[in-house]
Design an enzyme around this catalytic site. Structure first.
Site: not given
Ligand SMILES: Nc1ncnc2c1ncn2[C@@H]1O[C@H](COP(=O)(O)OP(=O)(O)O)[C@@H](O)[C@H]1O
Ligand SMILES: O=P(O)(O)OC[C@H]1O[C@](O)(COP(=O)(O)O)[C@@H](O)[C@@H]1O
Ligand SMILES: [Mg+2]
Length: 914
Positions: A96, A214-215, A260
């Site tokens: 992503g 970014i997670d 997520r």
């Protein structure tokens, strides 16, 4: 996989080193680093990093603790293994988007060309598949000059398409010798495979990972680049939500953020904003209805403040959206689970609830998903990206390979791939950061949905006849909608018939049949495989995420339905009719913080962590039982509840499981522990008290320090502590029946460090053990310490949970279950296979279960003549895997026999009789 490079040093120092090209190409020539003659760098004192420099993984240490794991410090080396003209580098971005991708690309190109004079740099177009499916993009300083001001990646990205062989073929064909791979956890796994293949082929190619997501779900590193920018951008959405909420009657501003599996963005955005009243993340299970639930909290907040803001991470509450179960199995091209839209579902559920209770409410839903990752990186991330890229390049030039460049405690390091890919980073809700968030928002923790006494009452009640009717069957009245749905699905699932049946068999022969089945090569090898996998990857209490994942995937394969998460990582499976009676079997999942000293093929891969108490075997045995039961589920005369609990060793995970509802409607529970004290194929137990209640205490006794030669100007805590220690001895010698066994030991006494100074305070600590009167003993310890301190003019504070160590009550075996167990052991293993044990002073948190409902805990022998097996909690501890089928068969047989016994007695048997 190539074996990890570990260097041990004095004082428990461990270096988890990264591979080097000379590991497999020993004759490579070296060259002077060209930076030596670079005017910008040659003047910098100590610009080159000492090759002995390392960075500790943990910076909080205890005085006597080991020095622990270290990583190689990043930076330029005196010697390099590539000449400038020789280098042919490539850069690829995968997965992503993330703010800062272009900055990293720019800085890799700049570092290679400006610092090392490299001229050949290729951009791979569109992720991993670009290696073999697309054109490349030549990269020069000019091409990348302005790209850091743009979001996204100039190279393009993709998910899926990783074909190791094709990628390495293409690297080889193009003559590439430095591969810079920018991506998240999936990408780093792919990079690790590329590295292994390159090493296997013996190529002089350095493979370097740069962690992007970014997670923030990559372990070990402080944070991944772009995270800061994403949190900052999320503020804009939260601000908008706040404005909307404030401006409407009973307004709710509801923001869904990415995340997520890891709720870091939501957590940090919440902490940064201060406008958020509730933050929901995947790691912290929550529920909607009833006491302590989300709806109750929202109502309260609206009544008190007239508005509120909720932040939700996209992975939170997924398990509650049971309506579209089938989408749960969908995966994207990279194999990541495709999530259902929890934001829409939850905002609708909130709206429905307020409609039902007829309360005015205005909810505004904001979903800024892609906005927070499609922007250019902020100033802090730009600096971070620059350093990451420079470090990556220095490492490659110095010949290091197979590593991820990352920040550890603010220092740039090289981390071996296996540490980056071994697990996903997630918010640990028993850590202080989550506690800080809870105290900042004041939201409920959702850990204890109902109080335990209410639970106990409910579990002892016969299911009420006014329960829901479905297909003519009376079901248990649900507490929450989620449980209704689950029960319903269970019923649908469990009514499917299976091929084999035991119902007509002689009941006393059945356990033997189970044992034969569990010993069959197919089942035995499968259990051993699970146990070894867990043994290689031990996880400590409340961190058993991978363990729990493995359990769930095995249950999925068997078609056993389950609830997850229950108390952070716990799993509760269900086999049988979905109807009462409910009987539970329990296994614990956590490992210990110790280094394994057994050298074998499946040794723990995690330094400093080890399954040294057999919990890996316990999980394999319970999964074995699940398999047996599932094979015959149509014959079960009730429901078997499979409890996989976290954190037995320190944090009393059993208590948290009960608080989270694991025992709901359960009438009886069985637990088995492997032991080296009993021969293989035999078991041990006793009726009544089996294991002691066990707890700890720590007290700080405070007086007034001063000169030792003028004691009358002081209040001496040393004298007070001495009186306390002596008085504590009387609790056992004078206050306890000599025929009752108790222990109170003071094992710690700290304070003072000079010959002529009376200290201000003394700290004492110790343990208590008791089979009866455990909490009274705790109270007396507290009383004796505080009152003795007072007599000596001191103050004392007593902590009965030092370092969060939860006390566990005594484990008391129910008489009827004990008799049932003994009979069963005879049927299964023969007349002389049962050993009656004396009470043991050790503690087990199974006691919480056995306190809440009738329970039975037993030991399963694993000692054989050929080998000796070390005691639990020893670094030499081993499990005799031949014991696993016995455990599986015993678990399954106990459950079946309990249900049959209940059926033969009729449903109106009072539960107290058990
Ligand atoms: N276990 C794996 N082995 C090899 N390649 C993988 C693995 N997991 C993911 N990948 C590849 O890594 C790339 C990015 O993975 P993905 O999970 O989409 O994003 P991220 O790296 O950001 O987590 C994809 O091309 C995917 O095929
Ligand atoms: O729609 P896409 O591109 O698959 O991306 C969505 C996912 O990307 C993420 O940002 C994480 O991506 P990565 O794993 O690639 O870092 C998740 O938060 C989100 O679920
Ligand atoms: Mg990922």
């Amino acid at each position: 996989m190539s074996s990890p490079k570990i260097v041990n040093g004095p004082g428990g120092y461990i270096l988890q080193d990264v591979p080097h090209l000379i590991d497999y190409l020993p004759d490579l020539p070296t060259y002077q680093n060209p930076l030596k003659d670079n005017p910008a760098y040659s003047v910098v004192k100590q610009y080159f990093v000492d090759t002995e420099d390392t960075v500790p993984e943990k910076i909080i240490v205890h005085k006597d603790g080991p020095r622990g794991i270290h990583f190689r410090r990043a930076g330029p080396r005196q010697k390099v293994y590539f000449e400038s003209d020789e280098v042919h580098a490539c850069i690829v971005t995968c997965g992503g988007l993330c703010p800062g991708l272009n900055t990293v690309i720019r800085e890799i190109v700049s570092s290679l060309s400006h610092m090392y004079g490299v001229k050949r740099i290729l951009g791979i177009d569109g992720g991993y598949r670009g290696f073999y499916a697309k054109n490349t993009i030549p990269l020069t300083s000019k091409v990348v000059n302005d790209i850091h001001k743009r979001g996204g990646t100039i190279l393009g990205t993709s998910r899926g398409g990783h074909d190791t062989k094709k990628i390495v073929d293409s690297i080889q064909e193009r003559g590439i010798n430095q591969v810079y791979i920018i991506g998240g956890d999936g990408t780093q796994r792919g990079a690790s495979k590329i590295f292994e293949e390159i090493r296997k082929r013996g190529l002089k190619v350095a493979v370097i990972g740069i962690p992007k997501t970014i997670d923030n779900d990559i372990p070990v590193i402080d944070r991944s680049f772009g995270f800061d920018t994403a949190v900052e951008e999320a503020q804009r959405a939260i601000n908008a939500a706040h404005v909307e909420a404030e401006s409407n009657e009973n307004g709710i501003g509801f923001v869904k953020l990415m995340g997520r599996h890891s709720g870091f963005i939501a957590m940090y955005a919440t902490l940064a904003s201060r406008d958020v009243d509730c933050c929901l993340i995947p790691e912290s299970p929550f529920y909607l209805e009833g006491e302590g639930g989300l709806f109750e909290y929202i109502e309260k907040r609206l009544k008190e403040h007239g508005h509120m803001v909720i932040v939700l991470a996209e992975g939170a509450g997924q398990e509650m959206m049971t309506k579209s179960m089938e989408t749960n199995t969908l995966e994207d091209a990279s194999g990541n689970k495709v999530l259902k839209d929890v934001g829409l579902w939850l905002s609708q559920s909130i709206k429905d609830h307020f409609k039902k209770i007829k309360m005015v409410m205005n909810l505004k839903y904001i979903d800024p998903t892609y906005m927070i990752r499609a922007i250019p990186s902020n100033a802090a991330d730009n600096v971070y990206c620059t350093l990451l890229a420079q470090s990556a390049v220095h490492g490659a030039m110095a010949g290091y390979t197979g590593y991820t460049s990352g920040l550890v405690h603010g220092r740039q390091t090289y981390i071996p791939f296996y540490r980056i890919t071994e697990k996903q980073n997630s918010v640990v809700i028993t850590d202080r950061m989550w506690a800080r968030l809870l105290s900042s928002t004041n939201q409920p923790s959702f850990l204890g949905p109902k109080n335990i006494s209410e639970q106990k009452k409910e579990t002892h009640e016969t299911p009420s006849p006014d329960g829901e009717i479905c297909n003519g069957v009376v079901h248990i009245p649900p507490v929450t909608k989620e449980i209704t749905n689950l029960t319903f699905q269970l019923l649908l699932l469990l009514h499917v018939s299976s091929e084999s049946s035991w119902i007509t068999d002689d009941a006393s022969r059945r356990p033997t049949k189970f044992l034969e089945y569990a010993k069959s090569p197919e089942v035995f090898d499968w259990m051993v495989g699970i146990r070894r996998k867990l043994h290689e990857n031990p996880e400590l209490g409340f961190e058993e995420f991978e363990t729990s994942k493995l359990i769930r995937s095995e249950l999925d394969l068997m078609g056993v339905k389950y609830k997850y998460p229950v108390a952070v990582t716990g799993v509760v499976g269900y086999v049988g009719t979905g109807e009462p009676p409910f009987v539970a079997l329990r296994a614990d999942m956590d490992a210990l913080p110790m280094q394994e000293d057994v050298e074998w093929e499946h040794k723990s891969k995690v330094p400093g962590k080890m399954h040294a108490c057999g919990h890996d075997g316990h999980v394999a045995m319970l999964l074995g039982a699940a398999k047996i039961l599932k094979e015959h589920h149509q014959d079960l005369q009730g429901t078997v509840v499979l409890i996989f609990q976290p954190a037995e060793e320190v944090f009393a995970g059993a208590k948290k499981m009960i608080e989270a509802g694991a025992l709901k409607h359960v009438e009886a529970i069985f637990g088995i522990h492997l032991t080296n004290q009993v021969p293989l194929g035999k078991t041990a137990s006793r009726a009544g008290s089996l294991l002691a209640g066990s707890g700890f205490f720590e007290a700080v006794i405070t007086g007034k320090g001063g000169h030792a030669a003028i004691p009358h100007h002081t209040i001496d805590p040393v004298i007070a502590a001495s009186s306390v220690v002596l008085s504590l001895q009387h609790l056992v010698s004078r206050e306890t029946d000599p025929l009752d066994s108790k222990v109170v030991t003071v094992s710690k006494l700290h304070g003072g460090n000079a010959f002529n100074v009376i200290p201000d305070s003394i700290t004492i600590g110790g343990t208590l053990r008791a089979f009866s009167g455990f909490s009274q003993l705790q109270e007396r310890i507290k009383e004796v310490i505080t009152k003795q301190a007072t007599v000596n003019r001191c103050n004392a504070s007593v902590n009965l949970k030092p370092n969060g160590k939860e006390p566990v009550p005594p484990t008391v075996n129910n008489m009827d279950l004990y008799k049932q167990f003994k009979n069963l052991v005879r049927d299964l293993l023969g007349e002389d296979s049962f050993v009656e044990v004396s009470p043991i002073m050790g503690g087990e948190d199974f006691s919480y279960f056995a306190e809440a409902i009738p329970g039975h805990f037993s030991f399963l022998g694993m000692q054989d003549e050929t080998k000796s097996y070390a005691s639990p909690h020893s670094s030499l501890y081993r499990v005799n895997e031949d014991a696993l089928p016995y455990g599986a068969a015993m678990h399954a047989s106990m459950a079946v026999r309990y249900l049959e016994d209940k059926a033969s007695k009729g449903s109106d048997t009072p539960k107290d009789e058990l």
